[in-house]
Design an enzyme around this catalytic site. Structure first.
Site, short mmCIF file in Angstrom:
data_model
loop_
_atom_site.label_atom_id
_atom_site.label_comp_id
_atom_site.label_asym_id
_atom_site.label_seq_id
_atom_site.Cartn_x
_atom_site.Cartn_y
_atom_site.Cartn_z
N TRP A 163 -10.93 -1.86 -9.41
CA TRP A 163 -11.49 -1.49 -10.72
C TRP A 163 -12.18 -0.12 -10.68
O TRP A 163 -12.42 0.50 -11.72
CB TRP A 163 -12.48 -2.54 -11.19
N SER B 128 -8.66 -4.61 4.27
CA SER B 128 -9.08 -4.27 2.91
C SER B 128 -9.51 -5.48 2.10
O SER B 128 -9.11 -5.66 0.95
CB SER B 128 -7.96 -3.51 2.18
N ARG C 185 0.47 7.58 -2.90
CA ARG C 185 0.86 8.63 -1.96
C ARG C 185 2.36 8.89 -2.00
O ARG C 185 2.82 10.03 -1.84
CB ARG C 185 0.41 8.25 -0.55
N TRP C 186 3.14 7.83 -2.21
CA TRP C 186 4.59 8.00 -2.37
C TRP C 186 4.88 8.91 -3.56
O TRP C 186 5.73 9.80 -3.48
CB TRP C 186 5.24 6.64 -2.57
N GLU D 89 -11.92 -4.42 -5.74
CA GLU D 89 -12.40 -3.03 -5.59
C GLU D 89 -11.57 -2.03 -6.38
O GLU D 89 -12.01 -0.89 -6.62
CB GLU D 89 -12.40 -2.63 -4.10
N LEU E 277 10.62 -21.24 -3.57
CA LEU E 277 9.68 -20.23 -3.09
C LEU E 277 8.46 -20.14 -4.01
O LEU E 277 8.60 -20.09 -5.24
CB LEU E 277 10.38 -18.87 -3.05
N ASP F 228 0.83 -1.21 0.00
CA ASP F 228 0.00 0.00 0.00
C ASP F 228 0.86 1.26 0.00
O ASP F 228 1.96 1.27 0.57
CB ASP F 228 -0.90 -0.01 1.24
N HIS G 149 3.40 3.25 -8.75
CA HIS G 149 3.17 1.83 -9.02
C HIS G 149 4.40 1.19 -9.68
O HIS G 149 4.74 0.04 -9.39
CB HIS G 149 1.94 1.65 -9.90
#
Length: 249
Positions: A78, A205, A33-34, A76, A140, A29, A46
Site C-alpha cells: 500500500w 518479504s 524492474r522488467w 506493505e 488444483l 517479484d 504488472h
C-alpha cells in the site's frame, strides 16, 4: 487453446510424477524492474506478470501440484504510488473476468489468503465471486495471497487464541503447533513444500514466515514476467533432488 492437460501425466522433460511438491508458493517479484529495463511504465510489468500467472498455473496443474499460492499483494505494498496500487487492484478483476470460466471447467478452486477489509469493492467482489463459484471444485487450489502479511497474520492468530482463552473455550495447555496453524489464514492448507522467488532477491518479504519453516527455497535472477514453464519445472526438479530431513538425519 485450453489451459490444462491431464493432471500428473508426465511427458519427457517434466519432473518425476511421484515426488511433485503438494504445495508450491511463489513470490512474484520483478515486474517493475522488467518494465523499466524495457523503457515501459511499471504497470506494464504488472500486466505482463498477470500472463505469467496463467502460464505457471497451467504448468502446476499439468504435473499434479495440489496447491499453488501466489504472493500477489502484500500489506506493505500500500506504500507504493497511488497510480500503481490502483492498477494492481484492477488486475484480479481483469484476470478472473477472462479466466474464471475455464478455471471452473477445469475443476480449479480459487482461494484468497489475506485481509478483505482494505480491498476496493471491485477487487473484493471479483475475488469473492471466484471463490464462491469454485468452492466445490476438487482440483488444483489456486490461492492468491492478496493484502497479506505474515507478521500481522501471526499476531491476529495470537489475539484470537487469547480471546478464546478468556472466554474459557480454549485451554492454554492445549496450544501447540497444530492448534496455532488452525488460527492462521492458511488453516486447512498444507505448508508449502517449495518456495520460488524471482528477480534475484533472497528474502521472504513477510511471506508465510510460519508456514515456510521447513520449505525448500529456489531463487532465480529472472523477473516474474519472463519466468517460464521450463524454469518452473527446473525448480521442481531441483526440489526433487534434495533430501528433506526436517532436522533429522
Amino acid at each position: 487453446m485450453k489451459w490444462f492437460g491431464n493432471r500428473a501425466k508426465v511427458a519427457p522433460g517434466l519432473p518425476i510424477a511421484d515426488n511433485v511438491p503438494k504445495h508450491i508458493a511463489i513470490i512474484m517479484d520483478g515486474n517493475g524492474r522488467w518494465a523499466k529495463k524495457r523503457g515501459l511504465p511499471r504497470i506494464a510489468g504488472h500486466h505482463a506478470g498477470m500472463k505469467t500467472v496463467k502460464k505457471i498455473t497451467i504448468a502446476a496443474d499439468r504435473i499434479g501440484v495440489d496447491v499453488l499460492t501466489m504472493y500477489a499483494f502484500s500489506t506493505e505494498n500500500w506504500k507504493r504510488p497511488r497510480e500503481e496500487v490502483d492498477f494492481l487492484m484492477k488486475l484480479p478483476q481483469e484476470f478472473l473476468s477472462i479466466e474464471l470460466d475455464e478455471l471452473i471447467e477445469k475443476n480449479v478452486q480459487v482461494r484468497m489468503t489475506g485481509w478483505r477489509e482494505e480491498l476496493p469493492e471491485h477487487t473484493l467482489r471479483a475475488v469473492e465471486q471466484a471463490v464462491e463459484k469454485t468452492k466445490h471444485n476438487t482440483g488444483l487450489i489456486l490461492n492468491f495471497a492478496l493484502n497479506y502479511g505474515s507478521r500481522k497474520e501471526m499476531i491476529d492468530g495470537i489475539k484470537a487464541m487469547m480471546a478464546d482463552v478468556q472466554r474459557g473455550s480454549l485451554d492454554p495447555n492445549a496450544i501447540d503447533e497444530r492448534l496455532f496453524d488452525s488460527y492462521l489464514q492458511t488453516a486447512g492448507l498444507p505448508d508449502p513444500d517449495l518456495l520460488i522467488r524471482t528477480s534475484g532477491e533472497l528474502r521472504l518479504s513477510n511471506f508465510m514466515l510460519w508456514q515456510l519453516a521447513y520449505s525448500e527455497f529456489w531463487f532465480t535472477e529472472k523477473y516474474w514476467p519472463e519466468f517460464s514453464e521450463e524454469m518452473f519445472y527446473d525448480a521442481v526438479r531441483e526440489y526433487q533432488r534434495r533430501a528433506r530431513r526436517y532436522g533429522g538425519l
